[in-house]
Design an enzyme around this catalytic site. Structure first.
Site, PDB file in Angstrom:
ATOM      1  N   SER A  79       1.369   3.626   4.931  1.00 28.65           N
ATOM      2  CA  SER A  79       2.506   3.271   5.205  1.00 28.65           C
ATOM      3  C   SER A  79       3.880   2.655   3.755  1.00 28.65           C
ATOM      4  CB  SER A  79       3.388   2.173   5.388  1.00 28.65           C
ATOM      5  OG  SER A  79       2.070   0.714   5.306  1.00 28.65           O
ATOM      6  N   ASP A  90      -1.249  -5.024  -7.438  1.00 32.31           N
ATOM      7  CA  ASP A  90      -1.836  -4.846  -8.420  1.00 32.31           C
ATOM      8  C   ASP A  90      -1.449  -5.503  -9.833  1.00 32.31           C
ATOM      9  OD1 ASP A  90      -3.463  -3.321  -7.126  1.00 32.31           O
ATOM     10  OD2 ASP A  90      -2.033  -1.239  -7.824  1.00 32.31           O
TER      11      ASP A  90
END
Length: 202
Positions: A79, A90
């Protein structure tokens, strides 16, 4: 460069991804735990001068970046939210790694110059990612370049670990210098790529 090996790593971690799904673990949970593990390894061990331990802990968790995405694809739960969460966390993990090196050089590493170099790599890494994200938000592309995220991450982790194993402390600042240059070139490459697209559209 390292993205070409992504298929190999995906096959390697596929059994782990399937096991976690069977245990009811969600891809988002893996993303969060992976980021926490990377951040802990970098910000706890690096400032103490325990570089090899930090690298090993970070490496153990950094593969979650592959596991969570593969889990989402296997379960059909990919999604926009998952992609957003993964990309955002990240950046936090990357910042923790280079931030940990900044703290190391301000402490046991005893070098303000190298601390500044690590800080520059942190900033340029974030700028590289931002350039791509901003370009895509404007309907353009700013991919590629001399040093993508995976390249920077593997380079600094491998060389930091080897610096301890072989007793060559200069490996880390040398790698930071190379990454600083490569990141700067990558940012310039992406800016020029977007400029060409913008001019062509105009």
């Amino acid at each position: 460069m390292l993205n070409r090996f992504r298929e190999f790593w995906t096959r390697l971690i596929s059994p782990i991804a399937r096991l976690l799904l069977r245990l009811g673990v969600s891809p988002d949970a893996v993303t969060v735990v992976g980021t926490l593990g990377v951040s802990f390894g970098a910000l706890f061990f690096f400032p103490r001068g325990q570089l090899l331990t930090g690298v090993l802990v970070i490496t153990a968790f950094v593969f979650s970046d592959l596991v969570d995405g593969h889990m989402a694809r296997l379960s059909g739960t990919s999604s926009s939210w998952g992609a957003f969460l993964d990309s955002t966390l990240d950046r936090l993990g990357d910042a923790a790694i280079f931030g940990g090196l900044v703290l190391y050089f301000m402490g046991p590493g005893e070098s303000d110059v190298y601390a500044g170099l690590a800080l520059y790599c942190l900033v340029m890494g974030a700028t590289t990612s931002y350039a791509r994200a901003r370009a895509e938000s404007l309907g353009m592309e700013a991919k590629g370049g001399l040093a993508e995220r995976a390249d920077r991450l593997v380079a600094i982790l491998v060389m930091t670990g080897l610096s301890v194993i072989f007793g060559q402390a200069w490996f880390v600042p040398f790698t930071l210098a190379v990454l600083a240059l490569a990141s700067t070139v990558t940012v310039v490459q992406r800016i020029l790529a977007v400029r060409r697209q913008a001019l062509a559209a105009a």
